[in-house]
Design a protein around this motif. Structure first.
Motif, PDB file in Angstrom:
ATOM      1  N   ARG A  33      50.230  -5.151 124.748  1.00  0.00           N
ATOM      2  CA  ARG A  33      49.599  -4.259 125.712  1.00  0.00           C
ATOM      3  C   ARG A  33      48.451  -3.534 125.028  1.00  0.00           C
ATOM      4  NH1 ARG A  33      51.413   1.505 127.586  1.00  0.00           N
ATOM      5  NH2 ARG A  33      51.279   1.558 125.373  1.00  0.00           N
ATOM      6  N   MET A  34      47.350  -3.583 125.638  1.00  0.00           N
ATOM      7  CA  MET A  34      46.184  -2.885 125.090  1.00  0.00           C
ATOM      8  C   MET A  34      46.048  -1.550 125.793  1.00  0.00           C
ATOM      9  SD  MET A  34      45.173  -4.850 122.785  1.00  0.00           S
ATOM     10  CE  MET A  34      43.650  -4.106 122.310  1.00  0.00           C
ATOM     11  N   THR A  35      45.830  -0.522 125.015  1.00  0.00           N
ATOM     12  CA  THR A  35      45.541   0.771 125.602  1.00  0.00           C
ATOM     13  C   THR A  35      44.072   0.733 126.013  1.00  0.00           C
ATOM     14  OG1 THR A  35      45.006   1.655 123.446  1.00  0.00           O
ATOM     15  CG2 THR A  35      47.277   1.932 124.195  1.00  0.00           C
ATOM     16  N   SER A  36      43.477   1.840 126.242  1.00  0.00           N
ATOM     17  CA  SER A  36      42.088   1.843 126.697  1.00  0.00           C
ATOM     18  C   SER A  36      41.122   1.466 125.576  1.00  0.00           C
ATOM     19  CB  SER A  36      41.735   3.215 127.272  1.00  0.00           C
ATOM     20  OG  SER A  36      41.928   4.205 126.273  1.00  0.00           O
ATOM     21  N   GLY A  37      41.583   0.662 124.648  1.00  0.00           N
ATOM     22  CA  GLY A  37      40.707   0.160 123.598  1.00  0.00           C
ATOM     23  C   GLY A  37      40.841   0.896 122.286  1.00  0.00           C
ATOM     24  N   GLY A  38      41.549   2.022 122.273  1.00  0.00           N
ATOM     25  CA  GLY A  38      41.644   2.809 121.049  1.00  0.00           C
ATOM     26  C   GLY A  38      42.918   2.598 120.266  1.00  0.00           C
ATOM     27  N   GLY A  39      43.890   1.865 120.824  1.00  0.00           N
ATOM     28  CA  GLY A  39      45.151   1.687 120.142  1.00  0.00           C
ATOM     29  C   GLY A  39      45.944   2.982 120.113  1.00  0.00           C
ATOM     30  N   SER A  40      46.993   3.007 119.317  1.00  0.00           N
ATOM     31  CA  SER A  40      47.824   4.198 119.202  1.00  0.00           C
ATOM     32  C   SER A  40      47.332   5.067 118.047  1.00  0.00           C
ATOM     33  CB  SER A  40      49.278   3.807 118.963  1.00  0.00           C
ATOM     34  OG  SER A  40      49.419   3.248 117.668  1.00  0.00           O
ATOM     35  N   VAL A  41      47.826   6.281 117.977  1.00  0.00           N
ATOM     36  CA  VAL A  41      47.455   7.193 116.894  1.00  0.00           C
ATOM     37  C   VAL A  41      47.824   6.565 115.549  1.00  0.00           C
ATOM     38  CG1 VAL A  41      47.982   9.438 115.858  1.00  0.00           C
ATOM     39  CG2 VAL A  41      47.684   9.260 118.320  1.00  0.00           C
ATOM     40  N   GLN A  42      49.018   5.974 115.455  1.00  0.00           N
ATOM     41  CA  GLN A  42      49.450   5.358 114.202  1.00  0.00           C
ATOM     42  C   GLN A  42      48.548   4.194 113.814  1.00  0.00           C
ATOM     43  OE1 GLN A  42      51.524   5.788 116.843  1.00  0.00           O
ATOM     44  NE2 GLN A  42      53.038   7.291 116.161  1.00  0.00           N
ATOM     45  N   GLU A  43      48.129   3.401 114.803  1.00  0.00           N
ATOM     46  CA  GLU A  43      47.240   2.277 114.508  1.00  0.00           C
ATOM     47  C   GLU A  43      45.898   2.777 113.971  1.00  0.00           C
ATOM     48  OE1 GLU A  43      48.400  -1.218 117.600  1.00  0.00           O
ATOM     49  OE2 GLU A  43      47.657   0.644 118.452  1.00  0.00           O
ATOM     50  N   ARG A  44      45.371   3.818 114.582  1.00  0.00           N
ATOM     51  CA  ARG A  44      44.097   4.368 114.103  1.00  0.00           C
ATOM     52  C   ARG A  44      44.258   4.945 112.704  1.00  0.00           C
ATOM     53  NH1 ARG A  44      44.139   5.915 119.461  1.00  0.00           N
ATOM     54  NH2 ARG A  44      44.567   8.099 119.002  1.00  0.00           N
ATOM     55  N   ALA A  45      45.380   5.587 112.430  1.00  0.00           N
ATOM     56  CA  ALA A  45      45.632   6.140 111.090  1.00  0.00           C
ATOM     57  C   ALA A  45      45.742   5.018 110.054  1.00  0.00           C
ATOM     58  CB  ALA A  45      46.901   6.986 111.098  1.00  0.00           C
ATOM     59  N   LEU A  46      46.402   3.936 110.420  1.00  0.00           N
ATOM     60  CA  LEU A  46      46.516   2.793 109.511  1.00  0.00           C
ATOM     61  C   LEU A  46      45.135   2.197 109.228  1.00  0.00           C
ATOM     62  CD1 LEU A  46      48.205   0.758 107.918  1.00  0.00           C
ATOM     63  CD2 LEU A  46      48.485  -0.534 110.042  1.00  0.00           C
ATOM     64  N   MET A  47      44.335   2.010 110.269  1.00  0.00           N
ATOM     65  CA  MET A  47      42.982   1.473 110.093  1.00  0.00           C
ATOM     66  C   MET A  47      42.151   2.384 109.189  1.00  0.00           C
ATOM     67  SD  MET A  47      42.889  -1.373 111.523  1.00  0.00           S
ATOM     68  CE  MET A  47      41.265  -1.865 111.984  1.00  0.00           C
ATOM     69  N   TYR A  48      42.258   3.683 109.395  1.00  0.00           N
ATOM     70  CA  TYR A  48      41.523   4.648 108.575  1.00  0.00           C
ATOM     71  C   TYR A  48      41.956   4.527 107.113  1.00  0.00           C
ATOM     72  CZ  TYR A  48      40.002   9.073 106.597  1.00  0.00           C
ATOM     73  OH  TYR A  48      39.437  10.025 105.801  1.00  0.00           O
ATOM     74  N   ALA A  49      43.264   4.446 106.879  1.00  0.00           N
ATOM     75  CA  ALA A  49      43.764   4.341 105.507  1.00  0.00           C
ATOM     76  C   ALA A  49      43.265   3.062 104.841  1.00  0.00           C
ATOM     77  CB  ALA A  49      45.291   4.389 105.506  1.00  0.00           C
ATOM     78  N   ILE A  50      43.234   1.973 105.576  1.00  0.00           N
ATOM     79  CA  ILE A  50      42.744   0.703 105.025  1.00  0.00           C
ATOM     80  C   ILE A  50      41.253   0.792 104.727  1.00  0.00           C
ATOM     81  CG2 ILE A  50      42.293  -1.733 105.584  1.00  0.00           C
ATOM     82  CD1 ILE A  50      44.972  -1.623 107.211  1.00  0.00           C
ATOM     83  N   LEU A  51      40.482   1.279 105.687  1.00  0.00           N
ATOM     84  CA  LEU A  51      39.029   1.370 105.516  1.00  0.00           C
ATOM     85  C   LEU A  51      38.633   2.321 104.380  1.00  0.00           C
ATOM     86  CD1 LEU A  51      37.918   1.327 109.244  1.00  0.00           C
ATOM     87  CD2 LEU A  51      37.609  -0.489 107.547  1.00  0.00           C
ATOM     88  N   ARG A  52      39.389   3.376 104.215  1.00  0.00           N
ATOM     89  CA  ARG A  52      39.103   4.343 103.146  1.00  0.00           C
ATOM     90  C   ARG A  52      39.194   3.737 101.766  1.00  0.00           C
ATOM     91  NH1 ARG A  52      40.808  10.540 102.746  1.00  0.00           N
ATOM     92  NH2 ARG A  52      40.372  10.212 100.585  1.00  0.00           N
ATOM     93  N   ARG A  53      40.045   2.744 101.613  1.00  0.00           N
ATOM     94  CA  ARG A  53      40.252   2.112 100.314  1.00  0.00           C
ATOM     95  C   ARG A  53      39.230   1.011 100.014  1.00  0.00           C
ATOM     96  NH1 ARG A  53      44.984   4.081 101.899  1.00  0.00           N
ATOM     97  NH2 ARG A  53      46.398   4.947 100.379  1.00  0.00           N
ATOM     98  N   MET A  54      38.448   0.652 101.008  1.00  0.00           N
ATOM     99  CA  MET A  54      37.449  -0.411 100.812  1.00  0.00           C
ATOM    100  C   MET A  54      36.198   0.154 100.158  1.00  0.00           C
ATOM    101  SD  MET A  54      37.851  -2.571 104.338  1.00  0.00           S
ATOM    102  CE  MET A  54      36.877  -3.921 103.747  1.00  0.00           C
ATOM    103  N   PRO A  55      35.645  -0.593  99.219  1.00  0.00           N
ATOM    104  CA  PRO A  55      34.397  -0.109  98.596  1.00  0.00           C
ATOM    105  C   PRO A  55      33.254  -0.088  99.622  1.00  0.00           C
ATOM    106  CG  PRO A  55      35.008  -2.291  97.769  1.00  0.00           C
ATOM    107  CD  PRO A  55      36.097  -1.866  98.705  1.00  0.00           C
ATOM    108  N   VAL A  56      32.367   0.892  99.441  1.00  0.00           N
ATOM    109  CA  VAL A  56      31.249   1.056 100.363  1.00  0.00           C
ATOM    110  C   VAL A  56      30.159   0.059 100.082  1.00  0.00           C
ATOM    111  CG1 VAL A  56      29.561   2.663 101.281  1.00  0.00           C
ATOM    112  CG2 VAL A  56      31.789   3.464 100.549  1.00  0.00           C
TER     113      VAL A  56
END
Length: 163
Positions: free
Chosen positions: A140-163
């Motif tokens: 099930r897709m929400t309005s495109g933003g996912g859940s709070v936990q999904e956004r937090a996981l994405m943020y944690a992953i992206l933060r660890r990636m080199p710029v």
């Protein structure tokens, strides 16, 4: 390793099966013992798929104990959350699984959930890790933003990636 009597659980579980259900459980066991990694059991409503799954879980638990595994995972795919919530407890053959709400088992969060559970002593004691998935929690897709936990996981992953 496991803190339960697999012989008693297997005897009790298999004694409640009809012949065709037991044959399906035996076939699943045969496939797993011959290097099959995944099996899908499908049948008409009311034919005992949950009982077959329970039998297959017990047989697989025995196999994994023989192989000296310390934990094994079962993905339980179900048509909706209500049935999943009802059946996931029936599939807990050891009675030692820490089963939370099915609603927090979104597919995108499974790697995080599995990692958390692999380090949980209560789940290791239960030996079997049950992971329920339903269309509601997995696709099930929400309005495109996912859940709070999904956004937090994405943020944690992206933060660890080199710029």
């Amino acid at each position: 390793m496991s803190q339960f009597n697999i012989d008693e659980i297997e005897k009790h579980t298999l004694s409640g099966l009809k012949d065709f259900q037991r044959a399906t459980v035996e076939r699943v066991d045969y496939l797993f013992r011959h290097n099959q990694n995944r099996v899908l059991v499908a049948d008409e409503v009311g034919m005992g798929k949950t009982l077959i799954a329970r039998g297959a879980i017990v047989k697989t638990a025995r196999l994994k104990i023989e192989e000296k595994d310390d934990l094994f995972k079962i993905i339980y795919i179900c048509s909706n959350q209500n049935i999943a919530n009802q059946n996931i407890r029936k599939l807990d053959v050891t009675g030692k699984n820490a089963i939370g709400s099915v609603s927090d088992t979104r597919l995108s969060m499974q790697h995080l959930k599995i990692t958390e559970q692999e380090n949980d002593p209560q789940i290791k004691e239960g030996y079997i890790q049950l992971i329920p998935l339903t269309p509601e929690t997995s696709f099930r897709m929400t309005s495109g933003g996912g859940s709070v936990q999904e956004r937090a996981l994405m943020y944690a992953i992206l933060r660890r990636m080199p710029v």
